[in-house]
Write an enzyme that holds these catalytic residues in place. Structure first.
Site, PDB file in Angstrom:
ATOM      1  N   THR A  46       1.097  -0.880   0.044  1.00 57.19           N
ATOM      2  CA  THR A  46      -0.034   0.124   0.015  1.00 57.19           C
ATOM      3  C   THR A  46       0.683   1.291  -0.255  1.00 57.19           C
ATOM      4  O   THR A  46      -0.100   2.047  -0.890  1.00 57.19           O
ATOM      5  CB  THR A  46      -1.344   0.139   1.585  1.00 57.19           C
ATOM      6  OG1 THR A  46      -1.542  -1.267   1.381  1.00 57.19           O
ATOM      7  CG2 THR A  46      -1.469   1.010   0.856  1.00 57.19           C
ATOM      8  N   ASP A 226      -5.006  -1.610  -5.562  1.00 60.81           N
ATOM      9  CA  ASP A 226      -4.255  -2.471  -3.962  1.00 60.81           C
ATOM     10  C   ASP A 226      -5.781  -3.209  -4.008  1.00 60.81           C
ATOM     11  O   ASP A 226      -6.758  -3.530  -4.143  1.00 60.81           O
ATOM     12  CB  ASP A 226      -4.883  -0.817  -2.544  1.00 60.81           C
ATOM     13  CG  ASP A 226      -3.597  -1.608  -1.788  1.00 60.81           C
ATOM     14  OD1 ASP A 226      -3.393  -2.432  -1.863  1.00 60.81           O
ATOM     15  OD2 ASP A 226      -3.544  -0.682  -0.865  1.00 60.81           O
ATOM     16  N   GLU A 227      -5.028  -4.493  -3.188  1.00 59.67           N
ATOM     17  CA  GLU A 227      -5.941  -5.508  -2.190  1.00 59.67           C
ATOM     18  C   GLU A 227      -6.236  -6.258  -3.629  1.00 59.67           C
ATOM     19  O   GLU A 227      -7.639  -6.624  -3.371  1.00 59.67           O
ATOM     20  CB  GLU A 227      -6.907  -4.951  -1.663  1.00 59.67           C
ATOM     21  CG  GLU A 227      -6.655  -4.184  -0.504  1.00 59.67           C
ATOM     22  CD  GLU A 227      -6.066  -4.843   0.599  1.00 59.67           C
ATOM     23  OE1 GLU A 227      -5.696  -6.532   0.305  1.00 59.67           O
ATOM     24  OE2 GLU A 227      -5.976  -4.581   1.726  1.00 59.67           O
TER      25      GLU A 227
HETATM   26  P1  ATP Z   1      -0.614  -5.665   3.746  1.00 57.33           P
HETATM   27  O1  ATP Z   1      -0.790  -7.225   2.967  1.00 57.33           O
HETATM   28  O2  ATP Z   1      -1.225  -5.856   5.154  1.00 57.33           O
HETATM   29  O3  ATP Z   1      -1.913  -4.881   2.938  1.00 57.33           O
HETATM   30  P2  ATP Z   1       1.396  -3.937   2.540  1.00 57.33           P
HETATM   31  O4  ATP Z   1       1.674  -4.491   1.859  1.00 57.33           O
HETATM   32  O5  ATP Z   1      -0.051  -2.831   2.457  1.00 57.33           O
HETATM   33  O6  ATP Z   1       0.064  -5.425   4.037  1.00 57.33           O
HETATM   34  P3  ATP Z   1       1.914  -1.236   4.492  1.00 57.33           P
HETATM   35  O7  ATP Z   1       0.461  -1.632   4.438  1.00 57.33           O
HETATM   36  O8  ATP Z   1       2.409  -0.361   3.228  1.00 57.33           O
HETATM   37  O9  ATP Z   1       2.019  -3.017   3.405  1.00 57.33           O
HETATM   38  O10 ATP Z   1       2.819  -1.573   5.082  1.00 57.33           O
HETATM   39  C1  ATP Z   1       3.393  -1.814   6.476  1.00 57.33           C
HETATM   40  C2  ATP Z   1       3.596  -1.124   7.124  1.00 57.33           C
HETATM   41  O11 ATP Z   1       5.936  -0.725   6.850  1.00 57.33           O
HETATM   42  C3  ATP Z   1       3.318   1.233   7.757  1.00 57.33           C
HETATM   43  O12 ATP Z   1       3.564   0.870   8.121  1.00 57.33           O
HETATM   44  C4  ATP Z   1       5.343   1.299   6.689  1.00 57.33           C
HETATM   45  O13 ATP Z   1       4.427   2.379   6.773  1.00 57.33           O
HETATM   46  C5  ATP Z   1       5.896   0.503   6.309  1.00 57.33           C
HETATM   47  N1  ATP Z   1       6.578   0.027   5.492  1.00 57.33           N
HETATM   48  C6  ATP Z   1       6.307   0.218   4.220  1.00 57.33           C
HETATM   49  N2  ATP Z   1       7.467   0.246   4.118  1.00 57.33           N
HETATM   50  C7  ATP Z   1       9.233   0.460   4.464  1.00 57.33           C
HETATM   51  C8  ATP Z   1      10.319   1.294   4.090  1.00 57.33           C
HETATM   52  N3  ATP Z   1      11.034   1.387   2.686  1.00 57.33           N
HETATM   53  N4  ATP Z   1      10.437   1.628   6.017  1.00 57.33           N
HETATM   54  C9  ATP Z   1      10.212   2.075   6.487  1.00 57.33           C
HETATM   55  N5  ATP Z   1       8.630   1.593   6.287  1.00 57.33           N
HETATM   56  C10 ATP Z   1       8.023   1.156   5.653  1.00 57.33           C
HETATM   57 MG    MG Z   2      -1.926  -2.979   2.400  1.00 57.03          MG
END
Ligand code: ATP
Ligand code: MG
Length: 712
Positions: A46, A226-227
């Protein structure tokens, strides 16, 4: 348009790119063409999507109007908009950022006339949908008992999920297809669309008016989703068409988090992206930024038991952190106490309630946690749903009890007198209100006078029966346990039957809530005491408080994250939920396991799973068998603490009870700890050849045949 790579070289990179890892960076600055980001939970999907949007705008690769960004919920799109504005440092207008439904509405408001609707069409919800189908069934003289309206609605909805209009829904002589056709005709005369129509009608518009589709295709230079794992066929086609101009379609998702199969989502959509777009760039992210390695290891180990998946390796730099806790509890009350006690301990350590969440499988489960929170004064909110006592069926049930205890309660009377239908319409209600006003008496008394009056009026016979029933129920209260009276009231009044007849997904949840409601009453000695309790509970709601413990279903938790996550009720017959397995067999079980994966992977710092060895249900105490998922958690990431507070390496979880032969092989001796399906855990205090006397923790001492005892 200039490619992203070209620009990034000669302009100074915006600061938000610095935080990205190389793979994330690659996805954010990726130039043109189809792009799939397929990665596990918490890897920043995301975040990449949001950053990519900001990047495209900052680099002026197109104007906001040229961007179409689709999220799963309105809340998610709101958050994404705020996040983009935060990254850019200014507000952004004109972007097409929303859910599939909201964007379809935007298109149809403009062009509905081409489909024979006017542009001010109404959007109907599922209640209206059912009402309309009922009207059609009635007009066709079809017995609703044979062909329930809810069932027809869900069949039609599934067709719409699959992008099938009625003329393509199969055999045109089939009753459901004919009902579908009539339903669509009625909607058109009403100038109304249901949720499925929003997508289906957009698709039809694109088919009928290719020049309009072409305009959109030219408008949307970048399409981001997304999703993606939870899109259904209609959404999939919709996206493909709209992105077909530039083919700059960027989808992010995780096949392991597809949890809406029951609503028509097709995980295959994400798996065949590379087939649809042979030149697609696929980026896999492997670093998880959310969770500690014990949490991540538990979630990954669990999901590895699914066969139907791509498989991926995740790692984290967050350190081991605490082991995932699996806590056994003697019963569900003890489980609620354990969870809220833990919450209080953390609160005393200065951790905000906002950082904690309880994620349940079935919405009725929140009740025991809500009660506990009220007892301890812990502020909480239920996300994506109502608090237990605010749910429609619970308010109805309470109204029945109020009128039972307080015969003059006009408000309660008005709420339920025509629920289920007793033929009392607005005319009859008006007549009753008039009598009440004229004679200065309560509404129920006026209703009785109205019913006894000889003149014509609808529903009078039913009203008289209702008053007779009320009398006999009140009498029952003198000599019958009040929880039994409540069951009788709900059954004999036809209220339970009303929900039983509704064959919809949410009817089953409502029936579960009603059972939970009866269970709650058992804790009170008298019915009025219970009703006072409910008023107090409901009153408590209004406290304005920003720091709250969150409760929600696992489905509602998708995409969210919390420092501390409680996952209660990991028992067979609850999680995995039997309904999913009955309906979909092995595939249903895999979807349940994905839900468990979603649950654990919401946690950043600590995940606390729990189960209860006894759960009080509608039929009395039932033995809770710890969920099969507990056995699947890798031992090195988990700490198991049994109900007796003993720590064990790996609990001997039994998904299915052992055979009688297993029990026979037992040689019990005094002091042994045993388990009985009905009475739970106990200690052997005496033995005979085939019998043992057991002092049960939760029940009296009993002499039991050893074939019914399992040595622990
Ligand atoms: P989900 O599958 O649960 O939807 P996601 O893959 O969309 O998860 P995000 O919600 O985008 O993951 O990110 C998870 C957490 O990691 C968030 O708190 C985000 O801010 C943090 N994060 C992602 N990338 C980085 C990065 N490069 N450095 C620091 N924090 C990060
Ligand atoms: Mg996500």
């Amino acid at each position: 348009m200039e490619s992203a790579e070209a620009r990034v070289n000669f302009a100074s990179a915006p600061p938000y790119l610095d935080a990205l890892n190389p793979k994330q960076y690659e996805a954010v600055v990726f130039g043109e063409g189809p792009l799939l980001i397929l990665a596990g939970a918490g890897t920043g999907k995301t975040r990449v999507l949001t950053t990519r949007l900001a990047y495209i705008l900052e680099r002026q690769l197109c104007t906001p109007l040229n961007i179409l960004a689709v999220t799963f919920t309105n809340k998610a799109s709101q958050e994404m908009r705020e996040r983009i504005q935060h990254l850019l440092g200014h507000s952004v207008d004109g972007m097409w950022l929303g859910t599939f439904h909201s964007i379809s509405v935007r298109i149809l408001r403009r062009y509905a006339e081409l489909l024979g609707y006017s542009t001010n069409f109404t959007i109907i919800d599922s209640d209206d949908q059912i009402r309309l189908i009922k009207q059609i069934l009635k007009a066709e003289n079809i017995d609703e008992k044979q062909v329930p309206a809810k069932m027809v609605a869900s069949i039609i909805n599934r067709w719409k999920d699959k992008a099938k209009t009625f003329d393509r829904a199969g055999n045109q002589q089939d009753l459901h297809v004919q009902l579908y056709k009539q339903y669509q005709e009625r909607l058109k005369t009403l100038n109304a669309m249901d949720f499925g129509d929003l997508l289906l009608n957009s698709l039809q518009l694109f088919q009928q008016a290719p020049e309009i589709l072409k305009n959109y295709q030219q408008q949307f230079c970048y399409v981001l989703v997304d999703e993606y794992q939870d899109t259904n066929v209609a959404q999939y086609l919709w996206l493909r068409l709209l992105a077909d101009g530039y083919k700059n379609l960027c989808c992010v998702g995780d096949d392991d988090q597809s949890i809406y199969g029951w609503r028509g989502a097709e995980v295959a959509n994400i798996l065949k992206f590379e087939v649809d777009y042979t030149n697609a760039k696929v980026i896999r992210l492997e670093q998880n930024y959310r969770s500690t390695s014990h949490i991540l290891g538990s979630a990954s180990g669990l999901i590895a038991h699914n066969h139907d998946r791509l498989g991926k390796e995740l790692w984290t730099e967050k350190g081991d952190g605490e082991l995932v806790l699996v806590k056994g509890n003697w019963n569900s009350e003890a489980e609620a106490r354990f969870v809220i006690d833990e919450v209080e301990v953390m609160q005393r350590q200065g951790k905000p309630l906002n950082s904690m969440a309880i994620l349940v499988r079935a919405s009725y489960q929140t009740r025991e946690f809500e009660e506990r929170c009220i007892k301890t004064g812990t502020p909480y909110r239920v996300i994506g749903g109502l608090r237990f006592y605010e749910r429609q069926e619970i308010k109805d049930a309470i109204a029945y009890l109020r009128i039972l205890v307080q015969p003059d309660d006009g408000l309660a009377f008005e709420r339920i007198i025509n629920v289920p239908k007793r033929g009392i319409g607005p005319g009859a209600m008006q007549a009753m209100h008039a009598i009440a006003r004229e004679q200065n008496i309560s509404l129920p008394r006026a209703a009785l006078l109205y019913a006894m009056d000889d003149s014509k009026g609808s529903g009078k016979a039913n009203l008289l029966t209702f008053f007779k029933d009320l009398q006999s129920w009140r009498k029952m209260l003198d000599n019958t346990p009040h929880a039994d009276v409540v069951k009788t009231v709900l059954d004999e009044s036809g209220y339970t039957g009303m929900w039983l007849e509704e064959k919809s997904p949410d009817a089953a949840g409502r029936l579960e809530n009603l059972k939970e409601f009866v269970k709650a009453i058992e804790d009170f000695e008298f019915l009025p005491g219970f009703l006072d309790h409910v008023s107090l509970v409901t009153d408590n709601n209004n406290q304005p408080n920003n720091d709250c413990l969150s409760m929600m279903t696992l489905h509602a938790a998708k995409g969210l994250e919390f420092d501390y996550v409680f996952l209660p009720g990991w028992e067979e017959n609850l999680f995995p939920h039997p309904r999913c397995m009955q309906d979909n067999g092995a595939a249903g079980l895999e979807e349940e396991r994905r839900l468990a994966y979603v649950g654990i992977s919401r946690a950043k710092v600590k995940a606390m799973i729990s189960y209860a060895l006894q759960r009080r249900t509608y039929q009395g105490w039932q033995v809770g068998i710890p969920s099969r998922f507990l056995k699947e958690l890798p031992t090195r990431h988990v700490k198991h603490i049994q109900a007796n507070n003993h720590e064990v390496k790996q609990h001997a979880y039994n998904s299915k009870p052992a055979s009688i032969e297993d029990y026979r092989a037992l040689h019990l001796k005094i002091g042994d700890r045993v388990f009985h399906q009905k009475f739970g855990y106990g200690d052997v205090v005496d033995t005979e050849i085939e019998q043992a006397t057991v002092e049960f923790d939760m029940s009296d001492t009993k002499k039991i045949h050893i074939s019914f005892l399992k040595k622990q």
